[in-house]
Scaffold this active site. Sequence first.
Site, PDB file in Angstrom:
ATOM      1  N   ASN A  34       2.548  14.543  -3.159  1.00  0.00           N
ATOM      2  CA  ASN A  34       3.538  13.689  -2.497  1.00  0.00           C
ATOM      3  C   ASN A  34       4.756  13.637  -3.412  1.00  0.00           C
ATOM      4  O   ASN A  34       4.794  12.859  -4.367  1.00  0.00           O
ATOM      5  CB  ASN A  34       2.951  12.292  -2.267  1.00  0.00           C
ATOM      6  N   GLU A  52      -2.359  -5.255   2.453  1.00  0.00           N
ATOM      7  CA  GLU A  52      -3.744  -5.354   1.986  1.00  0.00           C
ATOM      8  C   GLU A  52      -3.972  -6.503   1.014  1.00  0.00           C
ATOM      9  O   GLU A  52      -5.105  -6.970   0.862  1.00  0.00           O
ATOM     10  CB  GLU A  52      -4.156  -4.036   1.308  1.00  0.00           C
ATOM     11  N   ASP A  76       4.959  12.655   8.186  1.00  0.00           N
ATOM     12  CA  ASP A  76       4.928  11.209   8.418  1.00  0.00           C
ATOM     13  C   ASP A  76       5.422  10.836   9.810  1.00  0.00           C
ATOM     14  O   ASP A  76       5.126   9.758  10.308  1.00  0.00           O
ATOM     15  CB  ASP A  76       5.822  10.504   7.388  1.00  0.00           C
ATOM     16  N   ILE A 131       1.311  -4.484   0.341  1.00  0.00           N
ATOM     17  CA  ILE A 131       1.523  -5.891   0.695  1.00  0.00           C
ATOM     18  C   ILE A 131       0.548  -6.302   1.791  1.00  0.00           C
ATOM     19  O   ILE A 131      -0.089  -7.359   1.717  1.00  0.00           O
ATOM     20  CB  ILE A 131       2.984  -6.128   1.133  1.00  0.00           C
ATOM     21  N   HIS A 149       2.030  -1.526   8.465  1.00  0.00           N
ATOM     22  CA  HIS A 149       1.992  -0.902   7.139  1.00  0.00           C
ATOM     23  C   HIS A 149       3.067  -1.582   6.294  1.00  0.00           C
ATOM     24  O   HIS A 149       4.265  -1.352   6.496  1.00  0.00           O
ATOM     25  CB  HIS A 149       2.251   0.606   7.226  1.00  0.00           C
TER      26      HIS A 149
END
Length: 400
Positions: free
Chosen positions: A10, A336, A150, A334, A210
């Site tokens: 990534n 989670e 994405d 955030i 998300h």
Amino acid sequence: MSSKLVLVLNCGSSSLKFAIIDALNGDEYLSGLAECFHLPEARIKWKMDGGKHEAALGAGAAHSEALNFIVNTILAQKPELSAQLTAIGHRIVHGGEKYTSSVVIDETVIQGIKDSASFAPLHNPAHLIGIAEALKSFPHLADKNVAVFDTAFHQTMPEESYLYALPYKLYKEHGIRRYGAHGTSHFYVTQEAAKMLNKPVEEVNIITCHLGNGGSVSAIRNGKCVDTSMGLTPLEGLVMGTRSGDIDPAIVFHLHDALGMSVDDINKLLTKESGLLGLTEVTSDCRYVEDNYATKEDAKRAMDVYCHRLAKYIGSYTALMEGRLDAVVFTGGIGENAAMVRELSLGKLGVLGFEVDHERNLAARFGKSGFINKEGTTLAMVIPTNEELVIAQDACRLTA
């Protein structure tokens, strides 16, 4: 150790996240981050065999030096890992309209990533560097590099969701439309939510949130994305760490005309100086906002605006569920871990039947998944994301 090991890369503009993952069972054999590229303090950190390590890459080092270090220093200590690599998976932020799923990388795909670079000017050029360096470092895997976009998961959006109310020729001739982001994460938690709900994916109606330094919400109807909060670029939508999210577009003209700001100045303001950082005037870190909510005015202000915006998106996307919302899902750093964000946001949505169970909410943190609603109320759940696993699985599947 299976023979389905995948190197996941990534590449950002100033960093490179990497991992070696078993695509069959999700076991992670190596993970790390090279960061501070082009700066004197360029460094690399990694975890392997239960140990944590760190090293300097040398002043001004970037993607090439980082991959060289991974191959010739880290993997040199574990030749069996290199020997069993079967593919390389690359996270690509923007694939435009062309890519609706992951693909094996060839010259056409590389050109497609270049063509979409104007929509992700910080990310796509960095991805191309990562691909070039991976091809150099692992020549025996030249035809085993896979691009995972994405934007792909959001390509099921209908026209009424992705079109802006601008002259139509701007879409037809220049591709100006909503594309979304974080699609790999939204896809993963949709699959996991279906398991937790004990339903086939194609029957699931959920809203996925998300929430990290960047954040986006997606409306998932019958297992497919029908709307998402990020737009042409990842600037639209929620309040984020340093990004403004939704604003009145005329603010841009006002900043230019009344304050004399240039286009570059305004771009920097909206992408790097706004969001939680702009509202607190101190930090983009949500942990500061959560920890100081009860005692500091700046933290309360930032949290209230953040949760107000998030609740508005969840509420509006409920209208797209065609009469049945199965659950709201929180994921990302955030989503989670910030129990306060979840409680305050859903607390604004009692009209939709949400009621958070305080103890369950606190328990669903630090990598733990679970339902956070009170019994008998609208379902809300936390699911830790695993984008790297999706990338590894796609790379393995397409190169088998």
